[in-house]
Structures are given as C-alpha cells and as structure tokens.
Enzyme design. Structure first.
Site, PDB file in Angstrom:
ATOM      1  N   GLY A  86      37.390  91.117 -12.957  1.00  0.00           N
ATOM      2  CA  GLY A  86      36.340  90.261 -12.177  1.00  0.00           C
ATOM      3  C   GLY A  86      35.794  89.348 -13.364  1.00  0.00           C
ATOM      4  N   SER A 112      41.989  90.777 -17.256  1.00  0.00           N
ATOM      5  CA  SER A 112      42.194  89.536 -16.481  1.00  0.00           C
ATOM      6  C   SER A 112      41.095  89.495 -15.397  1.00  0.00           C
ATOM      7  CB  SER A 112      43.688  89.700 -15.933  1.00  0.00           C
ATOM      8  OG  SER A 112      43.376  90.836 -14.754  1.00  0.00           O
ATOM      9  N   LYS A 113      40.884  88.288 -14.901  1.00  0.00           N
ATOM     10  CA  LYS A 113      39.918  88.294 -13.870  1.00  0.00           C
ATOM     11  C   LYS A 113      40.192  88.897 -12.649  1.00  0.00           C
ATOM     12  CE  LYS A 113      36.872  84.744 -11.643  1.00  0.00           C
ATOM     13  NZ  LYS A 113      36.839  83.357 -11.544  1.00  0.00           N
ATOM     14  N   ARG A 114      41.658  88.910 -12.372  1.00  0.00           N
ATOM     15  CA  ARG A 114      41.893  89.519 -11.389  1.00  0.00           C
ATOM     16  C   ARG A 114      41.905  91.054 -11.184  1.00  0.00           C
ATOM     17  NH1 ARG A 114      46.496  92.004 -10.430  1.00  0.00           N
ATOM     18  NH2 ARG A 114      47.502  91.517 -12.117  1.00  0.00           N
ATOM     19  N   TYR A 127      40.098  80.161 -15.790  1.00  0.00           N
ATOM     20  CA  TYR A 127      38.884  80.174 -16.413  1.00  0.00           C
ATOM     21  C   TYR A 127      38.755  80.468 -17.814  1.00  0.00           C
ATOM     22  CZ  TYR A 127      40.272  84.844 -16.029  1.00  0.00           C
ATOM     23  OH  TYR A 127      40.972  85.771 -16.334  1.00  0.00           O
TER      24      TYR A 127
END
Ligand code: GLU
Length: 494
Positions: free
Chosen positions: A251, A246-248, A14
């Site tokens: 979110g 980070s998205k991990r 993303y």
C-alpha cells in the site's frame, strides 16, 4: 575525470522508497565528488509511462531536496540515437534481424519446456543468407533486431561491481536479446546503455535488479567500442517477511508521497533511507546533509538486502518505527528557525494558521511549538494533537474525559471556581498557576493531581502533553479561564 551519475526512473508508477533511495545515493555520490547529478526519465515504455508519474518524480526529488544538475532528459527524445546505434550494430555484425514469428518462438519455447531445458532463442535468423533477409524485408515481413551475443564457448562478460565485487557471466548463458521491437521501437536495454554513454555517466548506481541487465549492456558497449561505466548495485529493500516492497502488497506506505502527506521532514526521511543499505564505519546514524555527503561511500553499501520493518495494521507504527524515530528526533532537536516553516505549512493546510503567528504573536508561536514538539513524531501532529493550542475548536478524547473528568464529579463545580481564581492572577505563568493550583486543592481538601488532570483534559481534550503549568502558560489566561468555565458541559450532573 568528473564524476557523473544519474537517476533514471521509469515513469510508470509512483515514486517509491526504493527509487528515492537510489536517487539519494546518486545525489550523495555526485555531491561528494563535486560531480554532476543527471535526472533522466526513461519513458520508452509508452503504454505505461504517464505524465502524472513524471510530475511525481520531479515533485518527490524537489521535496527531498535532491536537486539535479542536468535534465530532466527524456529518453524518448533520444530515439534517433537509439535507432542509429541499432543500425550501427547491424552494420558491424553485432546485431541481426530476426523474422521469427511469435508462433514459431512459442513452438521453440514449448519444445524446450518439454525437454526441461531453460529456453533461449536458438539464433536461427543469425544464419539467414543476405538474399533471404533482403527478400523478407522487401516483402514487408516484420522483424525484431537481436544482439548477436558471442557464441565462443569460452567467451564471458565480467565487471567489477563496487558493491557485489566481480560478476562474471558466460556468453553462452546470454541469449541473443532483442534490442529493437518489431514496431521499430528500441528496447530499454539498448536505450539505457546508449543514454548512459550519451550523458557521459561514470558511475551507474542502481538497484540490484539491474545486475541481470549489466552483462548485456557491457556487451553492447564492447560492440560499440565504448568503455563501460563503473557499476554499483544496491541491495533491495524488503519487508520484515523478506518480500520485495510494492504498492500492491504494502500500500501507500512504500510511496514517497505518503511520507510527505503524513508529515515527514524530508531530511529525516533521507537520513533514514541512507541507512537502508549503507552504514557508517563508526555506526553513527544521524547526519546533516553536509555530514552525510562527507561520510557516504559506495564501498560501504551492504550486499545484504536491507529490511524495512513495516507491520501492516499497526496505526501507531504506520511505517518502520526507525523512520518515525528519526522524524521525531529531528522534530525535537532541529533549529527552531528551520522547523517553523514546516509547522506553518502544516497549520496552513489544516486551516489553523494565523498571520499573527509571524507578527505580534511570533514569540508565543515559537515558544508553543518548542514546548509541544518534544512529543511529536510527525508534522501532522502539530495540527491534530496540537490543535488545542491554535484553535478553540478541538476534540475531546473519550478515554481522557472518562478518566480525568467523569470519575470526579466534584470537578463540575470546582473547575469553574478554579477558573475564577485563575482569572484574578495578575501574572499568568507556570509558577503563578502552579501556586494557585496547589493552594486551591489544599483549600478544597482534594488531591492536587485530580485538579491537575481534570484541568489538562478540560483545556486540551487529552490526558497527555507537556507539563500542565507550562501548557497553561502558552495557552494563556483567557483561553484557560474560558475552557475551564465550559468544563461542566463535559461532566453531566447526576
Ligand atoms: N529505468 C530503469 C528503472 O527504473 C533504470 C534502471 C537503471 O538505473 O539503469 O528500473
């Protein structure tokens, strides 16, 4: 020389806040120098690149208003040039074929680990005799192509980073890195450098994680006899615990798309992102596009990592409070003619838009938005908290009902009576309604505050909002009267 910069994302996930900030700084530098902003999609990692991610990058930049002047170029389209360059490096002795198998390399790595020394490839294939290379190639033995880093113990690569200053690395500390994989596909380190030269990039503005690659890329340029671009590496953006975003871990809040969904104004977000790593000499924080282009300077990018103050689980501050503050300030102060299209889009999304808001109710619409915007942090709130202005189908906040209606059972009779009184007003504006309220409360021997708060909840479902009488004026006589008449349904008789 004309300034040419590029945003070169890999479409493997993303578009996140850090990436968007990189794009912004490049765009600002291009605009400031009447230069060219190139968009290059680095899609050489075929396994991980997706079309969806490409689309997200294009949509995200378009939404932010960071228009590019050239591209999007796709790195894979330049594959022939990448290979041609690798071959040129082979021919000039700046690269060599390495036939070591994975198993052989593993043995070397394990030996280094056992001896507790940092592993680097020992360059054994560099010394292979020409006949042997020939024989192996004839026999179809797979190989990678490695760059032959100068092995002179005094050799070093140095560059003057516009942010980090002089960066120097001994060549001995740079291993013979792979530039083409055994399946014939060139690696990012090579493609990125070749494309920067092809796109005539003058300034590489990218995240500080790129610093590790820069000496290798400079070696490639030197081997090709090309003058490297100027580098400006930007500090990373970390969370309040100093962890990389980070998205991990964090979110959706680190993805650009989320800000759009949750009602950010693109420029408010740009203005906020500009300050993640850059500051103006006079400490000023709010800038229009033109002002920021004028004020921005690569030399004022901070070296220290910037902090994105996001605390998970705090719904009110669902992102950095400063970002929300920027958005709220823009919503509250921007010219109405710029805000209204955003509000329109939000109401359309929520099914609350009526064409009359641009027709006979145009003036009313603008007045209403102007009244309610003062308290909103996002565009979403025009359709959530602002719903009662655009629809009769709005919800009642339990706490507000309890506090402002249930606690005063007399309102069950009083509010419909007040409604009759308001229905008779020949002029319905904030003055006439205020007069009506005051005399009504006095007549009934009840505190005005009780009638005012009860009315607020009955007509808007909440206990907060703009001044009641201004609110009644924009809601209009018919709706106010009707909602007050329905109030008894909210206050069950004992
Ligand atoms: N494709 C690389 C990335 O997304 C680009 C790095 C650079 O700007 O050179 O990390």
């Amino acid at each position: 020389m004309q300034v040419r910069v590029r945003f070169a994302p890999s479409p493997t996930g993303y578009l996140h806040i850090g990436g968007a900030r990189t794009a912004l700084y490049n765009w600002l530098w291009a605009r400031k120098n009447n230069g060219v902003f190139v968009l290059r999609i680095e899609d050489t990692d075929l396994e991980r690149s997706t079309e969806e991610a490409v689309q997200q990058i294009l949509d995200g930049l378009t939404w932010l208003g960071l228009e590019w002047d050239e591209g999007p170029y796709f790195q894979t389209a330049n594959a022939a040039k990448h290979l041609e360059t690798a071959n040129r490096l082979l021919e000039t002795g700046h690269a060599y074929r390495c036939f070591c198998t994975k198993e052989e390399l593993d043995v070397q790595r394990e030996a280094a680990e056992a001896a507790r020394i940092a592993y680097t490839y020992d360059g054994r294939c560099r010394r292979l005799p020409a006949e042997e290379i020939h024989r192996k190639m004839e026999a179809g033995v797979p190989y990678v192509i490695r760059f032959a880093t100068p092995r002179d113990p005094t050799a070093a690569v140095a560059f003057d980073d516009l942010v980090y200053g002089r960066v120097e690395k001994r060549c001995l500390d740079i291993e013979d890195f792979v530039i083409v994989r055994s399946d014939g596909r060139p690696l990012y380190i090579l493609c990125n450098a070749v494309d920067d030269e092809q796109d005539r990039i003058t300034h590489v503005i990218r995240g500080a994680d790129g610093i590790a690659n820069t000496p290798k890329q400079i070696l490639i340029y030197q081997a090709l006899g090309i003058k490297p671009p100027v580098f400006a590496h930007m500090p990373l953006t970390l969370d309040s615990k100093r962890t990389k975003l980070s998205k991990r871990r964090h979110g959706e809040v680190v993805t650009l798309a989320y800000y759009r969904e949750r009602g950010f104004l693109p420029w408010a977000l740009c203005n906020f992102m500009a300050l993640l790593g850059w500051s103006s000499p006079d400490g000023r924080e709010f800038f229009t596009r033109e002002e920021l282009i004028e004020a921005f300077d690569l030399s004022r990018i901070n070296r220290a990592n910037s902090v994105f103050n996001y605390v998970p689980g705090d719904e009110k501050n669902w992102t950095d409070p400063k970002a929300l503050h920027f958005n709220a300030t823009y919503i509250r102060t921007m010219p109405m003619d710029e805000l209204l299209p955003y509000v329109k889009a939000e109401l359309m999304d929520a099914g609350l838009w009526r064409d009359s808001f641009e027709g006979e109710r145009r003036e009313w619409f603008s007045r209403t938005v102007d009244l309610i915007r003062a308290r909103y942090h996002t565009l979403k709130e025009f359709s959530t908290r602002g719903r009662c202005y655009f629809s009769d189908d709005f919800t009642f906040d339990d706490e507000a009902v309890k506090k402002n209606l249930l606690k005063h059972p007399s309102l069950r009779e009083l509010l419909p009576e007040l409604a009759d009184r308001l229905a008779k007003l020949a002029v319905f504006d904030h003055e006439s309604t205020e007069d009506a309220f005051r005399s009504f409360a006095e007549e009934k021997g009840i505190k005005a505050g009780i009638v005012i708060n009860g009315t607020r909840t009955a007509v808007s479902g909440t206990s907060v909002g703009p001044g009641l009488f201004e609110m009644l004026e924009v809601l209009g006589q018919d709706r106010v009267v009707e909602r007050l008449r329905k109030a008894p349904a909210l206050i069950p008789a004992n």
